[in-house]
Enzyme design. Structure first.
Site, PDB file in Angstrom:
ATOM      1  N   GLY A   8       1.261  -1.447  -0.099  1.00  0.00           N
ATOM      2  CA  GLY A   8      -0.068  -0.305   0.248  1.00  0.00           C
ATOM      3  C   GLY A   8       0.521   1.703  -0.212  1.00  0.00           C
ATOM      4  O   GLY A   8       0.489   2.181   0.763  1.00  0.00           O
ATOM      5  N   GLY A  11      -0.580   4.648  -0.959  1.00  0.00           N
ATOM      6  CA  GLY A  11      -2.402   5.288  -0.424  1.00  0.00           C
ATOM      7  C   GLY A  11      -1.322   6.847   0.380  1.00  0.00           C
ATOM      8  O   GLY A  11       0.211   7.011   0.405  1.00  0.00           O
ATOM      9  N   TYR A 142     -15.117  -1.823   8.292  1.00  0.00           N
ATOM     10  CA  TYR A 142     -13.576  -1.791   8.541  1.00  0.00           C
ATOM     11  C   TYR A 142     -13.064  -1.964   9.961  1.00  0.00           C
ATOM     12  O   TYR A 142     -12.115  -2.584  10.454  1.00  0.00           O
ATOM     13  CB  TYR A 142     -13.501   0.004   8.590  1.00  0.00           C
ATOM     14  CG  TYR A 142     -12.213   0.742   8.322  1.00  0.00           C
ATOM     15  CD1 TYR A 142     -11.368   0.523   7.923  1.00  0.00           C
ATOM     16  CD2 TYR A 142     -12.099   1.796   9.613  1.00  0.00           C
ATOM     17  CE1 TYR A 142      -9.909   0.637   7.951  1.00  0.00           C
ATOM     18  CE2 TYR A 142     -10.772   2.179   9.274  1.00  0.00           C
ATOM     19  CZ  TYR A 142      -9.769   1.793   9.289  1.00  0.00           C
ATOM     20  OH  TYR A 142      -8.338   2.349   9.045  1.00  0.00           O
TER      21      TYR A 142
HETATM   22  C1  AKB Z   1     -10.658   6.491   8.705  1.00  0.00           C
HETATM   23  O1  AKB Z   1     -11.588   7.418   8.481  1.00  0.00           O
HETATM   24  O2  AKB Z   1     -10.975   5.625   8.089  1.00  0.00           O
HETATM   25  C2  AKB Z   1      -9.045   6.322   8.697  1.00  0.00           C
HETATM   26  C3  AKB Z   1      -9.161   5.931  10.316  1.00  0.00           C
HETATM   27  C4  AKB Z   1      -9.007   6.869  11.299  1.00  0.00           C
HETATM   28  O3  AKB Z   1      -8.529   4.540   9.888  1.00  0.00           O
HETATM   29  N1  AKB Z   1      -8.692   7.725   8.149  1.00  0.00           N
END
Ligand code: AKB
Length: 321
Positions: A8, A11, A142
Site C-alpha cells: 500500500g 496510499g 472497517y
Molecule cells: C478512516 O477515517 O477510515 C481512517 C481511520 C480513522 O482509520 N482515517
C-alpha cells in the site's frame, strides 16, 4: 530492520513512509509495493517498486524471497467510508491480505507492522480518554476488520513468535497524498478547499470530536514502535496513539487565523456521521508513552500552521508537487 517491504505504498501513509524509511535505512533496503502503478516521483527518487495485490499470496511470497525481506509494513487496506459502501471488499482486502502477509512472515521470520485504527472501538466504548484495554464492539465493517486484525497479529505473535506490532491510528493529516475514502478525510480536504476557494462544506457535524495526527507524528510512531525494545512491549497489537482531538468548528476557527475570510458550511453525510459518532472523542495513549516513549510533536495549532505553509507551496508555486 534491514530489508523492508511496504504494501500500500502509494496510499496516504505509504507515500510518505516510503521516503522516510529510505532516508533512514538506505534506498536499496526499502521495497515499495502497491496494487496501483508506480508514480514518476518514486522512480525519480530511485526507489524500488514492485506491483503487489495483497490478495495474491504467491506474489507477496516471491517479492519477500527475491529481496530477502525481514520487515513488512503492511499498509494496504480499505478505509471506513469505502468499506461501508463495499463491506465484502473491505473484509477481503483487510483480512485475507493481512492473513497472507502473516503466513509468509511466519515462514520467512519477518517482523510485521499493521496499523489498527480508532475504528477498532464502537458505540459502547468509553468516548473520552478511551483506555488501551476496553470494550471493542465496532459496528462498521472497517472496525470489525481492525479488531480481527489486532487479534490475528497477537495470535501470530504468541503462537508462532512472529514479531507483530501495531498502533491504533487516528485520522491522519498530510499535504502529500490524499487519504483514500475515510471518515476523517474532512480534516485534509478542508485545507485544500480553504486555500483554493476560501470555503469548505464539511460532511460531519461541527461538534464531532475525533482524534487526529499530523503525518510527521504518524511516521515517528510507526518507526519508533518498530525500533522499540521488544521486552518492553506488553500491548503489541495495537497501541492507542493520539496527538490532537478537535471538532470541525475548532479546526475551521484555527484555519481562519491564516485565511480570515474562510467560510465553513455543513452538509452532513449520514453514513460518515454515523461512523464518526461510533468512534471515541479522544484516546488515552499512556501505554504507548510508557512502553516505547510515544510523544507527539504537533498539536492542532502547530499542524495547521505547517499544513498551510506546505500546501501553499504545493498548490501555488508547484514546489512539493
Ligand atoms: C478512516 O477515517 O477510515 C481512517 C481511520 C480513522 O482509520 N482515517
Amino acid at each position: 530492520m534491514k530489508r523492508i517491504l511496504i504494501t500500500g505504498a502509494l496510499g496516504q501513509i505509504g507515500s510518505e513512509l516510503d521516503s522516510f524509511l529510505r532516508k533512514r535505512y538506505g534506498n536499496e533496503n526499502v521495497i515499495s509495493s502497491d496494487i496501483k502503478s508506480v508514480t514518476k516521483e518514486m522512480i525519480s527518487q530511485g526507489g524500488t517498486f514492485e506491483h503487489i495485490d495483497c490478495l495474491d499470496a504467491q506474489r507477496i511470497y516471491s517479492v519477500i524471497k527475491k529481496y530477502k525481506i525481514d520487515t513488512v509494513f503492511h499498509l494496504a487496506a480499505v478505509l471506513s467510508a469505502i468499506g461501508e459502501k463495499n463491506p465484502q471488499l473491505a473484509w477481503k482486502v483487510n483480512i485475507n491480505g493481512l492473513y497472507n502477509v502473516l503466513e509468509i512472515a511466519r515462514e520467512y521470520k519477518c517482523a510485521v507492522f499493521t496499523p489498527s485504527s480508532i475504528a477498532a472501538f464502537g458505540p459502547s466504548t468509553p468516548k473520552d480518554n478511551t483506555p488501551q484495554e476496553t470494550t471493542q464492539r465496532p459496528n462498521t465493517i472497517y472496525g470489525l476488520t481492525k479488531v480481527t486484525g489486532e487479534l490475528l497479529c497477537d495470535y501470530y505473535y504468541t503462537k508462532y513468535g512472529v514479531d507483530t506490532r501495531g498502533v491504533r491510528f487516528p485520522g491522519i493529516i498530510s499535504h502529500i497524498a490524499l487519504p483514500g475514502g475515510g471518515t476523517t478525510d474532512y480534516a485534509v480536504e478542508i485545507f485544500y478547499e480553504g486555500l483554493k476557494n476560501k470555503k469548505y462544506t464539511c460532511f460531519l457535524n461541527k461538534d464531532t470530536y475525533l482524534d487526529m495526527m499530523y503525518m510527521p507524528d504518524a511516521l515517528k510512531a510507526t518507526v519508533n514502535l518498530m525500533e522499540a525494545d521488544p521486552s518492553r512491549l506488553k500491548h503489541r497489537n495495537a497501541y492507542n496513539v493520539t496527538a490532537e482531538s478537535f471538532n470541525p468548528e475548532q479546526l475551521a476557527d484555527e484555519i481562519k487565523k491564516y485565511i480570515p475570510d474562510f467560510e465553513m458550511n455543513y452538509n452532513v453525510d449520514p453514513m460518515r456521521q454515523a461512523i464518526a459518532d461510533s468512534w471515541p472523542n479522544r484516546l488515552d495513549d499512556s501505554a504507548a508513552r510508557e512502553e516505547w516513549g510515544w510523544s507527539p510533536d504537533y498539536n492542532m495549532e502547530g499542524m495547521t500552521k505547517d499544513m498551510i505553509e506546505k500546501l501553499k507551496l504545493k498548490l501555488f508555486t508547484n514546489v512539493n508537487n
